[in-house]
Scaffold this motif. Structure first.
Motif, mmCIF file in Angstrom:
data_model
loop_
_atom_site.group_PDB
_atom_site.id
_atom_site.type_symbol
_atom_site.label_atom_id
_atom_site.label_comp_id
_atom_site.label_asym_id
_atom_site.label_seq_id
_atom_site.Cartn_x
_atom_site.Cartn_y
_atom_site.Cartn_z
ATOM 1 N N MET A 80 0.817 -1.213 0.000
ATOM 2 C CA MET A 80 0.000 0.000 0.000
ATOM 3 C C MET A 80 0.853 1.266 0.000
ATOM 4 O O MET A 80 0.492 2.264 -0.609
ATOM 5 C CB MET A 80 -0.952 -0.011 1.204
ATOM 6 N N ASN A 81 2.009 1.206 0.682
ATOM 7 C CA ASN A 81 2.873 2.386 0.721
ATOM 8 C C ASN A 81 3.675 2.569 -0.568
ATOM 9 O O ASN A 81 4.456 3.512 -0.694
ATOM 10 C CB ASN A 81 3.817 2.335 1.933
ATOM 11 N N ASN A 82 3.479 1.649 -1.519
ATOM 12 C CA ASN A 82 4.107 1.785 -2.840
ATOM 13 C C ASN A 82 3.102 2.249 -3.889
ATOM 14 O O ASN A 82 3.299 2.034 -5.085
ATOM 15 C CB ASN A 82 4.747 0.466 -3.277
ATOM 16 N N THR A 83 2.013 2.856 -3.432
ATOM 17 C CA THR A 83 1.031 3.459 -4.338
ATOM 18 C C THR A 83 1.025 4.971 -4.121
ATOM 19 O O THR A 83 1.617 5.463 -3.157
ATOM 20 C CB THR A 83 -0.382 2.893 -4.081
ATOM 21 N N ASP A 84 0.367 5.688 -5.025
ATOM 22 C CA ASP A 84 0.296 7.141 -4.884
ATOM 23 C C ASP A 84 -0.335 7.495 -3.537
ATOM 24 O O ASP A 84 -1.482 7.113 -3.265
ATOM 25 C CB ASP A 84 -0.520 7.735 -6.029
ATOM 26 N N ARG A 85 0.398 8.228 -2.709
ATOM 27 C CA ARG A 85 -0.021 8.483 -1.329
ATOM 28 C C ARG A 85 -1.336 9.258 -1.248
ATOM 29 O O ARG A 85 -2.246 8.885 -0.506
ATOM 30 C CB ARG A 85 1.076 9.253 -0.584
ATOM 31 N N GLU A 86 -1.435 10.345 -2.014
ATOM 32 C CA GLU A 86 -2.635 11.184 -1.949
ATOM 33 C C GLU A 86 -3.877 10.407 -2.363
ATOM 34 O O GLU A 86 -4.906 10.447 -1.676
ATOM 35 C CB GLU A 86 -2.469 12.420 -2.839
ATOM 36 N N GLN A 87 -3.777 9.670 -3.470
ATOM 37 C CA GLN A 87 -4.924 8.897 -3.950
ATOM 38 C C GLN A 87 -5.277 7.769 -2.985
ATOM 39 O O GLN A 87 -6.450 7.502 -2.722
ATOM 40 C CB GLN A 87 -4.623 8.331 -5.345
ATOM 41 N N PHE A 88 -4.241 7.111 -2.422
ATOM 42 C CA PHE A 88 -4.504 6.024 -1.480
ATOM 43 C C PHE A 88 -5.213 6.530 -0.231
ATOM 44 O O PHE A 88 -6.155 5.904 0.261
ATOM 45 C CB PHE A 88 -3.215 5.308 -1.085
ATOM 46 N N LEU A 89 -4.767 7.682 0.307
ATOM 47 C CA LEU A 89 -5.391 8.222 1.509
ATOM 48 C C LEU A 89 -6.839 8.614 1.254
ATOM 49 O O LEU A 89 -7.707 8.391 2.095
ATOM 50 C CB LEU A 89 -4.589 9.423 2.017
ATOM 51 N N PRO A 123 1.550 3.473 -8.743
ATOM 52 C CA PRO A 123 0.198 3.452 -9.308
ATOM 53 C C PRO A 123 -0.836 4.127 -8.420
ATOM 54 O O PRO A 123 -0.608 4.353 -7.229
ATOM 55 C CB PRO A 123 -0.094 1.953 -9.435
ATOM 56 N N TYR A 124 -1.992 4.430 -9.022
ATOM 57 C CA TYR A 124 -3.143 4.977 -8.299
ATOM 58 C C TYR A 124 -4.087 3.829 -7.954
ATOM 59 O O TYR A 124 -4.247 2.877 -8.727
ATOM 60 C CB TYR A 124 -3.890 6.000 -9.160
ATOM 61 N N THR A 125 -4.737 3.907 -6.811
ATOM 62 C CA THR A 125 -5.690 2.872 -6.384
ATOM 63 C C THR A 125 -7.123 3.330 -6.670
ATOM 64 O O THR A 125 -7.488 4.462 -6.348
ATOM 65 C CB THR A 125 -5.538 2.589 -4.885
ATOM 66 N N ILE A 126 -7.897 2.446 -7.265
ATOM 67 C CA ILE A 126 -9.294 2.752 -7.571
ATOM 68 C C ILE A 126 -10.182 1.637 -7.017
ATOM 69 O O ILE A 126 -10.056 0.483 -7.415
ATOM 70 C CB ILE A 126 -9.525 2.886 -9.088
#
Length: 294
Positions: free
Chosen positions: A198-207, A240-243
């Motif tokens: 999870m910490n290897n994804t875009d931080r802003e989008q993940f939060l 990457p971004y999480t969706i």
């Protein structure tokens, strides 16, 4: 001064109009999801064959899709449909399985609302139409938070059996934007890689995504295992971004409650099961107490 004010207003109006026109041109291919009105259409075919096809080797079934344009002219097109999903596909959980619509891409059908679509998921009711509407509203909430989200269209679908062996049913359903369209709209591509921390994804989008999942009371997701999560990225060397998607088990939707009630009703008529569960609870409590003491 009044003339200058008028000129300024005209310039602003033209700017807004130009911006709106550009926006319309940009999203013409997604006209299906630009409209929030309820889409009415009918699916006709051998429904029993379709709904009974739930094993691991599902096939597409030929159907016909009918809907009316705004001018009341009827549009009819062939579409191939197969069942999909995991939990909802089981007959023990849902009478009607989720569906995948595969559109025949030909020149004859391009001038309609589905003309530029390839494949679309159709979310159908499992335990009631109310849960479908709630889940659609969750998708709309996610759209307000970020553009990196699945767009959804609420539809009222009539299911007609061409062999007349099944009663005609009309239900609220959700048409879900294709994942490739989501990626294209955000100028990215789908990254089907598992075990991404999870910490290897875009931080802003993940939060944003994590707070959103907390807000709706949803725990049915995992980034490393791509559980109800899609990853998109502009470059494989960039995080990457999480969706998120599939919110039927979220607390705000509450679609899980009918399954729990069904299980509870079963347990009430099964003393052996209750005894086994009580025994398991006692064993768990003993382990916890042992951990606390030691």
């Amino acid at each position: 001064m009044a003339d200058l004010y008028s000129v300024s207003l005209c310039a602003q109006a033209k700017s807004i109009r130009s911006s709106d026109e550009k926006k319309k041109q940009t999203f013409t291919q997604d006209q299906l999801f630009d409209d929030d009105t309820i889409l009415l259409f009918t699916l006709t075919g051998k429904l029993n064959e379709l709904f009974n096809d739930r094993d691991n080797n599902v096939v597409y079934h030929p159907m016909m899709l009918h809907y009316k344009r705004k001018d009341s002219s009827l549009v009819s097109m062939p579409v191939k449909i197969q069942t999909r999903g995991n939990f909802r596909r089981s007959k023990q959980n849902c009478a009607m399985p989720p569906l995948m619509l595969n559109f025949t891409r030909s020149k004859k059908i391009k001038n309609n609302i589905f003309g530029n679509q390839n494949k679309l998921k159709l979310v159908v009711p499992c335990k009631g139409d109310d849960y479908v509407i709630r889940e659609w509203l969750v998708y709309k909430l996610d759209n307000l938070i970020t553009e990196k989200s699945f767009r959804a269209r609420l539809a009222q679908v009539t299911f007609e059996d061409s062999l007349m062996k099944r009663k005609t049913e009309t239900h609220y359903c959700i048409l879900l934007e294709d994942e490739k369209s989501v990626a294209d709209r955000n100028k990215t591509f789908i990254w089907n890689r598992t075990k991404v921390a999870m910490n290897n994804t875009d931080r802003e989008q993940f939060l944003k995504m994590a707070v959103f999942q907390f807000m709706i009371g949803n725990t049915d997701w995992s980034v490393p295992y791509l559980q109800n999560i899609k990853l998109i990225t502009k470059d494989s060397a960039i995080v990457p971004y999480t969706i998120p998607y599939d919110f039927d088990h979220a607390g705000i939707v509450d679609a899980l409650m009918p399954y729990l009630l069904k299980s509870w009703n079963y347990l009430q008529h099964s003393s052996d099961s209750i005894v086994a569960i009580v025994k398991m609870i006692k064993q768990t409590l003993r382990k916890c107490l042992h951990c606390l003491i030691s």
